[in-house]
Design a protein around this motif. Sequence first.
Motif, PDB file in Angstrom:
ATOM      1  N   LYS A 320       0.855  -1.193   0.000  1.00 12.60           N
ATOM      2  CA  LYS A 320       0.000   0.000   0.000  1.00 12.60           C
ATOM      3  C   LYS A 320       0.887   1.239   0.000  1.00 12.60           C
ATOM      4  N   GLN A 321       0.690   2.104  -0.968  1.00 11.80           N
ATOM      5  CA  GLN A 321       1.509   3.299  -1.095  1.00 11.80           C
ATOM      6  C   GLN A 321       0.969   4.414  -0.191  1.00 11.80           C
ATOM      7  N   SER A 322       1.811   5.419   0.014  1.00  9.18           N
ATOM      8  CA  SER A 322       1.437   6.545   0.875  1.00  9.18           C
ATOM      9  C   SER A 322       0.422   7.443   0.186  1.00  9.18           C
ATOM     10  N   ASP A 323      -0.272   8.260   0.989  1.00 10.28           N
ATOM     11  CA  ASP A 323      -1.240   9.196   0.414  1.00 10.28           C
ATOM     12  C   ASP A 323      -0.556  10.200  -0.503  1.00 10.28           C
ATOM     13  N   ALA A 324       0.665  10.586  -0.144  1.00  7.53           N
ATOM     14  CA  ALA A 324       1.397  11.536  -0.987  1.00  7.53           C
ATOM     15  C   ALA A 324       1.704  10.922  -2.351  1.00  7.53           C
ATOM     16  N   ALA A 325       2.097   9.651  -2.372  1.00  6.13           N
ATOM     17  CA  ALA A 325       2.398   8.991  -3.633  1.00  6.13           C
ATOM     18  C   ALA A 325       1.152   8.848  -4.496  1.00  6.13           C
ATOM     19  N   LEU A 326      -0.001   8.504  -3.861  1.00  5.88           N
ATOM     20  CA  LEU A 326      -1.250   8.380  -4.614  1.00  5.88           C
ATOM     21  C   LEU A 326      -1.700   9.732  -5.149  1.00  5.88           C
ATOM     22  N   SER A 327      -1.490  10.784  -4.376  1.00  3.26           N
ATOM     23  CA  SER A 327      -1.877  12.125  -4.827  1.00  3.26           C
ATOM     24  C   SER A 327      -1.069  12.557  -6.045  1.00  3.26           C
ATOM     25  N   LEU A 328       0.241  12.342  -5.993  1.00  3.82           N
ATOM     26  CA  LEU A 328       1.084  12.700  -7.130  1.00  3.82           C
ATOM     27  C   LEU A 328       0.766  11.820  -8.348  1.00  3.82           C
ATOM     28  N   ALA A 329       0.417  10.542  -8.106  1.00  2.35           N
ATOM     29  CA  ALA A 329       0.047   9.669  -9.218  1.00  2.35           C
ATOM     30  C   ALA A 329      -1.229  10.156  -9.889  1.00  2.35           C
ATOM     31  N   ALA A 330      -2.195  10.616  -9.093  1.00  2.00           N
ATOM     32  CA  ALA A 330      -3.430  11.143  -9.669  1.00  2.00           C
ATOM     33  C   ALA A 330      -3.160  12.411 -10.474  1.00  2.00           C
ATOM     34  N   GLN A 331      -2.271  13.271  -9.974  1.00  2.00           N
ATOM     35  CA  GLN A 331      -1.921  14.484 -10.711  1.00  2.00           C
ATOM     36  C   GLN A 331      -1.243  14.151 -12.039  1.00  2.00           C
ATOM     37  N   ALA A 332      -0.434  13.084 -12.039  1.00  2.00           N
ATOM     38  CA  ALA A 332       0.255  12.675 -13.261  1.00  2.00           C
ATOM     39  C   ALA A 332      -0.604  11.771 -14.137  1.00  2.00           C
ATOM     40  N   GLN A 333      -1.893  11.561 -13.735  1.00  2.00           N
ATOM     41  CA  GLN A 333      -2.834  10.706 -14.466  1.00  2.00           C
ATOM     42  C   GLN A 333      -2.290   9.282 -14.630  1.00  2.00           C
ATOM     43  N   MET A 334      -1.641   8.806 -13.549  1.00  2.00           N
ATOM     44  CA  MET A 334      -1.182   7.421 -13.502  1.00  2.00           C
ATOM     45  C   MET A 334      -2.134   6.606 -12.645  1.00  2.00           C
ATOM     46  N   ARG A 335      -2.481   5.436 -13.133  1.00  2.00           N
ATOM     47  CA  ARG A 335      -3.366   4.533 -12.395  1.00  2.00           C
ATOM     48  C   ARG A 335      -2.532   3.605 -11.530  1.00  2.00           C
ATOM     49  N   VAL A 336      -2.905   3.496 -10.252  1.00  2.24           N
ATOM     50  CA  VAL A 336      -2.168   2.687  -9.285  1.00  2.24           C
ATOM     51  C   VAL A 336      -3.077   1.565  -8.786  1.00  2.24           C
ATOM     52  N   VAL A 337      -2.552   0.363  -8.778  1.00  5.89           N
ATOM     53  CA  VAL A 337      -3.248  -0.803  -8.212  1.00  5.89           C
ATOM     54  C   VAL A 337      -2.416  -1.284  -7.031  1.00  5.89           C
ATOM     55  N   GLU A 338      -2.969  -1.202  -5.818  1.00  5.75           N
ATOM     56  CA  GLU A 338      -2.222  -1.519  -4.604  1.00  5.75           C
ATOM     57  C   GLU A 338      -2.509  -2.934  -4.121  1.00  5.75           C
ATOM     58  N   CYS A 339      -1.592  -3.425  -3.278  1.00  4.98           N
ATOM     59  CA  CYS A 339      -1.763  -4.684  -2.538  1.00  4.98           C
ATOM     60  C   CYS A 339      -2.100  -5.856  -3.465  1.00  4.98           C
ATOM     61  N   VAL A 340      -1.457  -5.912  -4.601  1.00  2.00           N
ATOM     62  CA  VAL A 340      -1.653  -7.025  -5.528  1.00  2.00           C
ATOM     63  C   VAL A 340      -0.969  -8.267  -4.953  1.00  2.00           C
ATOM     64  N   GLY A 341      -1.639  -9.405  -5.036  1.00  2.00           N
ATOM     65  CA  GLY A 341      -1.113 -10.640  -4.463  1.00  2.00           C
ATOM     66  C   GLY A 341       0.173 -11.090  -5.118  1.00  2.00           C
ATOM     67  N   LYS A 342       0.952 -11.842  -4.360  1.00  2.00           N
ATOM     68  CA  LYS A 342       2.242 -12.324  -4.852  1.00  2.00           C
ATOM     69  C   LYS A 342       2.076 -13.221  -6.067  1.00  2.00           C
ATOM     70  N   ASP A 343       1.077 -14.106  -6.048  1.00  2.00           N
ATOM     71  CA  ASP A 343       0.855 -15.017  -7.173  1.00  2.00           C
ATOM     72  C   ASP A 343       0.491 -14.254  -8.438  1.00  2.00           C
ATOM     73  N   GLU A 344      -0.339 -13.215  -8.283  1.00  2.00           N
ATOM     74  CA  GLU A 344      -0.757 -12.444  -9.450  1.00  2.00           C
ATOM     75  C   GLU A 344       0.397 -11.634 -10.026  1.00  2.00           C
ATOM     76  N   LEU A 345       1.226 -11.067  -9.157  1.00  2.00           N
ATOM     77  CA  LEU A 345       2.384 -10.320  -9.639  1.00  2.00           C
ATOM     78  C   LEU A 345       3.380 -11.239 -10.339  1.00  2.00           C
TER      79      LEU A 345
END
Length: 633
Positions: A320-345
Motif C-alpha cells: 500500500k503506497q502513501s497518500d502523498a504517492a497516490l496524490s502525485l500519481a493522480a496528478q500525473a494521471q497514472m493509475r495505481v493498483v495496490e496490494c496485488v497478491g504475490k501469485d498475481e504479480l
Amino acid sequence: MPHVERLHLRHVLQTVCALEEVVLRVFGPEGGQVLFTRDTGQAVLSRSGTQILTALRLEHPLARMVVECVWKHCRKTGDGSKTFILLLASLLRLIVTAAYKERNVEHTSNSREAAEARRLADSLLTFGLEELDDVIAAGVVPYGCSLSWMDITADTNISAHTNTNTHHIQKLLASFFLTRVGCSHCDLISRLTRELLSHWRVKDSPPSLTLHFIEDNFPALHTAVSGFPVTSSRLIEGQIIHRDFATPCPPSDQQPVKAVVLAGYLQPNVLSEGFVLELGGGEKKERSSVQYGSWAETSLQCVFAHLKRLGVSVLLSAVKQSDAALSLAAQAQMRVVECVGKDELSLFAQLSGATPVSDRRLIHPENVATLTFCRPILLGDHRYVHVAFHEPEERLAVKPYSLILCGPGEGQTEQYSRAFRDAVHMLLVTWEPVSDRTSHSQQSTSLPEHPPTEPPPSPPKCVLEPGCVIPAGGTFEFLVHRALLQRDSRASHTDVGVRLLADALLRVPQLLYPHNPRLFLQTQTQVASSVRNHLHPSGLLACTPKDEASPEQTRGKSDGHCHKRADAAPPASALDPGLESVSCKSRLVLSVLQCLSRLLQFDLVLRTRTLTHTRPRCHSNTSQEDREEETDD
C-alpha cells in the motif's frame, strides 16, 4: 488416569462401515447430494466425497486416520475419495471374515484373528508394491485407449463427431465432473477445461509443463463470481488482477499501455537514502520535519517525472503506497493498483516479461511492461483490473486467458473451482508414466568397466503408458478382477489375499447401480465378451490390444490406438458411463492397500483429555473448507 480401549477387528470394521454409509448416499449415477449448514447459517450442497468426509465430526482416531488417508490420496490424484472408502470397506469386510472363519465369532480373544488380518493386509501391500502395476499393464492397459496430448488441446470448436479422440477426451473430463458438479453442468465445465488447456499449451512441450503451470497458478488464473448461473462461466483474454484502482481511472486511448511492477514503496526511505533527521525539540524539530517533507515530495516528483519519460501510465504495487504517492500519481494521471497478491504479480511478470523493481530509484526500461489495455472490469459485486498483454504469442507461445467461474452461491462457486483444479491434477496424473521399479532399480549409476564394448543402460520400462484411459462404470474393476484370478490360477499355491482383493473389487461396480442389477450384469458380460474377442470393453469402439490387431483392424487406425468399427452401434449417451484414468485407478488400489495395512497395525486406543479440533456442523454432521492451502505430502 487415561482410558485405554482395546481394538477388536469388529470395531475397526464398524468404524470403516460407518464411513461407507455416508459415502453411499452420493456414490454413482444415482447418488444424491449432501446438504451442509455452516456456522454462518449458509447452506451448501455437495457431491464431493473429500469435502463430505473432511466435514464429519469424527471422534474415533481410526476414523480420522482413514479420512486423512483419503485426503492424502486425493491430493495426489485429484479424485477417488468415494471409491477409496467403498473398496476399503469391502476388502476389510472380507479380511475380517477370513480371519474369523475357523474361530468362534463371539470369542473374546482377538490376538490370533488380528495377527491373521495383519498378515493378509501386509501380503496385499507387498503385492501392490511389487506386482500390481504388472497385473494392470497386462490385464487392463491393452484394452484401454492411449489419448494424445494434441487431442486434449485441439480446437474445441470442432465437432466431437469429427474427431474420435477429441470426443474421448471430452468424455474423460465429463465423467470426472459428473461426480463433482452433477450431470447438468459437467459438459460445460469440461469444455471450459479443454479451452483453457488449449490456450495455455506451450508449443512443442510435454503436457506436464502446461498442467503444472495451470495448477500452480490456478488462484491467479481464475475468478469466482457468485450470484450468477453456471452457464455464465467463460474464458476472457488476458489476466484478471483481483484488486481495484486506488487512483481515479480516467478514460485513456493510449495504445499500447506501459506498466511497472513495484515490489516496494514509492515513498523515500529516510535511512536508506541518507536523509538525516536532526534530533531536538521545539522550533528545531519542526524545521527538520518541514525539511523532510519537502525533500520527500521533491524525491517523489522526480520519480514520477522519470516514469513519465518512460511512458508509464500504470503502477502495480505489492504494498500500500502513501497518500502523498497516490496524490502525485493522480496528478500525473497514472493509475495505481495496490496490494496485488504475490501469485498475481508473479504471473504478470512471466507473461509481460518485465522484471519487478523493489527500489524506486532503479526503474529502467527492462522494468516496463507493454500491455494492450489496462481497464476496470465488473464481475459480480466486485470491480477488478483487466489487462491484456501485447504480442505475447511471439515470446511465450501461449494465449493468456483467465477463467471466470460462476455459481448461484458462494459454496457452489467454491466447489466448481475446487473440481476444476482437481481435474487438472487428474489429467497430470493421467499423463504421468509409471516406470517399472524392477528395471529401474537394476540400472547401475556407475560407468561400465569397458565403455567401448558395453552397451548403454536401457531406460526404465514404462508399465503404464501416459494418457491411458478405460471406460468407466466398473470396467477397470472387472478387468483387474479377471487378471487377478488368472494370476492366482497360474500360481503354484492359492494366494488368499489376492483372491480377497479380486472379490472386493467387484463390490465397486455393484454399488454403481444399486437399484438396477441388470446394468451390472450387462457390463460384466460385455467386458468378458470384449476381452475374449480382443475388443475395446465399451463394445462401441475397437481399441485392439497391441501386437494383436489384424490387418483389417489396423487400416484406418488413428493416433491414440482408437478407431471406429464399421459395424459399431451408435453410442447410447444416456447409458454412456464415460472414461476414467487407468493411472489414477491404479494409484487408488495401492493407496487403499497402504491404508488397510496401516489400519490393522493398532491394538490399543489411549484416550486423553485434550482439546481436539472441532469443525462446523454439516446437517447433523459438519462442514469445513478443503485444506487447499496445506503443504503437499
